[in-house]
Design a protein around this motif. Structure first.
Motif, PDB file in Angstrom:
ATOM      1  N   PHE A  69       0.690  -1.019   0.068  1.00  0.00           N
ATOM      2  CA  PHE A  69      -0.116   0.013  -0.149  1.00  0.00           C
ATOM      3  C   PHE A  69       0.730   1.264  -0.111  1.00  0.00           C
ATOM      4  CE2 PHE A  69      -2.599   2.985   2.777  1.00  0.00           C
ATOM      5  CZ  PHE A  69      -3.454   3.377   1.379  1.00  0.00           C
ATOM      6  N   GLY A  70       2.087   1.410   0.710  1.00  0.00           N
ATOM      7  CA  GLY A  70       2.864   2.372   0.961  1.00  0.00           C
ATOM      8  C   GLY A  70       3.434   2.629  -0.638  1.00  0.00           C
ATOM      9  N   GLU A  71       3.818   1.707  -1.286  1.00  0.00           N
ATOM     10  CA  GLU A  71       4.475   1.833  -2.458  1.00  0.00           C
ATOM     11  C   GLU A  71       3.283   2.372  -3.569  1.00  0.00           C
ATOM     12  OE1 GLU A  71       6.731  -1.478  -4.412  1.00  0.00           O
ATOM     13  OE2 GLU A  71       6.828  -2.354  -2.365  1.00  0.00           O
ATOM     14  N   TYR A  72       2.020   2.122  -3.196  1.00  0.00           N
ATOM     15  CA  TYR A  72       0.898   2.367  -4.299  1.00  0.00           C
ATOM     16  C   TYR A  72       0.639   3.800  -3.908  1.00  0.00           C
ATOM     17  CZ  TYR A  72      -3.754   2.676  -5.872  1.00  0.00           C
ATOM     18  OH  TYR A  72      -4.790   2.791  -6.649  1.00  0.00           O
ATOM     19  N   MET A 138       3.093   1.601  12.402  1.00  0.00           N
ATOM     20  CA  MET A 138       2.871   1.189  10.762  1.00  0.00           C
ATOM     21  C   MET A 138       4.402   1.560  10.102  1.00  0.00           C
ATOM     22  SD  MET A 138      -0.743   2.631   9.739  1.00  0.00           S
ATOM     23  CE  MET A 138      -2.146   2.001  10.531  1.00  0.00           C
ATOM     24  N   GLY A 139       5.348   1.256  10.559  1.00  0.00           N
ATOM     25  CA  GLY A 139       6.650   1.601   9.757  1.00  0.00           C
ATOM     26  C   GLY A 139       6.781   0.554   8.451  1.00  0.00           C
ATOM     27  N   ALA A 140       5.984  -0.496   8.258  1.00  0.00           N
ATOM     28  CA  ALA A 140       6.058  -1.152   7.142  1.00  0.00           C
ATOM     29  C   ALA A 140       5.504  -0.129   5.843  1.00  0.00           C
ATOM     30  CB  ALA A 140       5.187  -2.456   7.186  1.00  0.00           C
ATOM     31  N   LEU A 141       4.572   0.550   6.226  1.00  0.00           N
ATOM     32  CA  LEU A 141       4.076   1.523   5.462  1.00  0.00           C
ATOM     33  C   LEU A 141       5.107   2.608   4.888  1.00  0.00           C
ATOM     34  CD1 LEU A 141       1.343   2.485   3.995  1.00  0.00           C
ATOM     35  CD2 LEU A 141       1.194   4.191   5.991  1.00  0.00           C
ATOM     36  N   ALA A 142       6.018   2.975   6.066  1.00  0.00           N
ATOM     37  CA  ALA A 142       7.046   3.850   5.648  1.00  0.00           C
ATOM     38  C   ALA A 142       8.262   3.000   4.729  1.00  0.00           C
ATOM     39  CB  ALA A 142       7.726   4.300   6.706  1.00  0.00           C
ATOM     40  N   VAL A 143       8.410   1.922   4.919  1.00  0.00           N
ATOM     41  CA  VAL A 143       9.351   1.221   3.930  1.00  0.00           C
ATOM     42  C   VAL A 143       8.598   1.120   2.660  1.00  0.00           C
ATOM     43  CG1 VAL A 143      10.228  -1.335   3.553  1.00  0.00           C
ATOM     44  CG2 VAL A 143      10.353  -0.157   5.807  1.00  0.00           C
ATOM     45  N   GLY A 144       7.419   0.787   2.341  1.00  0.00           N
ATOM     46  CA  GLY A 144       6.628   0.966   1.218  1.00  0.00           C
ATOM     47  C   GLY A 144       6.617   2.211   0.333  1.00  0.00           C
ATOM     48  N   ILE A 145       6.541   3.393   1.257  1.00  0.00           N
ATOM     49  CA  ILE A 145       6.597   4.617   0.807  1.00  0.00           C
ATOM     50  C   ILE A 145       8.172   4.992   0.230  1.00  0.00           C
ATOM     51  CG2 ILE A 145       6.513   7.228   1.180  1.00  0.00           C
ATOM     52  CD1 ILE A 145       4.171   6.375   2.990  1.00  0.00           C
ATOM     53  N   VAL A 146       9.176   4.522   0.803  1.00  0.00           N
ATOM     54  CA  VAL A 146      10.299   4.658   0.395  1.00  0.00           C
ATOM     55  C   VAL A 146      10.635   3.885  -0.858  1.00  0.00           C
ATOM     56  CG1 VAL A 146      12.937   4.370   1.039  1.00  0.00           C
ATOM     57  CG2 VAL A 146      11.233   5.331   2.803  1.00  0.00           C
ATOM     58  N   ARG A 147      10.329   2.611  -0.933  1.00  0.00           N
ATOM     59  CA  ARG A 147      10.295   1.982  -2.251  1.00  0.00           C
ATOM     60  C   ARG A 147       9.525   2.565  -3.227  1.00  0.00           C
ATOM     61  NH1 ARG A 147      10.173  -3.405   1.119  1.00  0.00           N
ATOM     62  NH2 ARG A 147      12.388  -3.531   1.524  1.00  0.00           N
ATOM     63  N   GLY A 148       8.435   2.975  -3.066  1.00  0.00           N
ATOM     64  CA  GLY A 148       7.591   3.627  -4.075  1.00  0.00           C
ATOM     65  C   GLY A 148       8.170   4.990  -4.472  1.00  0.00           C
ATOM     66  N   LEU A 149       8.757   5.822  -3.618  1.00  0.00           N
ATOM     67  CA  LEU A 149       9.790   6.825  -4.035  1.00  0.00           C
ATOM     68  C   LEU A 149      10.775   6.453  -5.006  1.00  0.00           C
ATOM     69  CD1 LEU A 149       9.962   8.938  -0.610  1.00  0.00           C
ATOM     70  CD2 LEU A 149       8.719   9.531  -2.664  1.00  0.00           C
TER      71      LEU A 149
END
Length: 183
Positions: A69-72, A138-149
């Motif tokens: 979801f973070g990546e998305y 929700m650190g996993a959301l942050a990890v996903g956002i970094v990958r999405g960036l």
């Protein structure tokens, strides 16, 4: 949690699965009457229930769903905050400036908004640590956002993201480094 996140979660579920999955998810989370509005703030428990039940329905862990979801989220976040982003920024720059740009803006919009606190330590031009702090865990959301960036800035093959602590703690340390491209 801000309603925009719920609106984007709905779209994520509908595009990755289908609309009926979203409806079933709301029902099993006992939120069938809730219509999330992007201008309001909702209890964090709604997100926990939705992600928890989505994990059960998909067979993925809650952390895996948060990461996906973070990546998305990234293209929408970049669109919403484009006026705060400097044109020369890339992945590491974005991360380094998120707290004082985007998160500051989010906090100023509603007193109830509480994005995580990100303490970023730039170790070198190609490496940084993120200390994510939030009671939401929700650190996993942050990890996903970094990958999405990294994907957004066309650096996915050059950015390594490694949580160095559990992704579901109140404090999560994430190591991000850029490796030379293999051209």
């Amino acid at each position: 949690m801000h309603g925009t996140v719920f609106t984007l979660l709905k779209r994520y579920v509908q595009t990755q699965y289908d609309h009926s999955t979203w409806v079933r998810l709301l029902e099993v989370a006992n939120l069938s009457a809730v219509d999330f509005d992007h201008k309001n703030v909702y209890p964090d428990e709604h997100m926990y229930a939705l992600v928890g039940h989505a994990a059960e329905m998909t067979g993925l862990s809650a952390d895996q769903l948060h990461e996906k979801f973070g990546e998305y989220l990234v293209p929408d976040l970049m669109y919403m905050y484009q006026r705060l982003v400097q044109p020369e920024w890339k992945t590491l720059d974005m991360i380094e400036h998120t707290e004082n740009t985007m998160h500051r803006q989010v906090r100023s919009e509603h007193l109830e908004n509480a994005p995580p606190v990100l303490e970023v330590s730039r170790v070198s031009p190609t490496e940084l640590y993120i200390d994510y702090m939030s009671k939401r865990r929700m650190g996993a959301l942050a990890v996903g956002i970094v990958r999405g960036l990294a994907t957004y800035f066309d650096e996915a093959d050059q950015i390594v993201v490694e949580p160095t602590t559990s992704e579901n703690g109140e404090r999560v340390r994430i190591w991000v480094r850029q490796i030379p491209s293999q051209c």
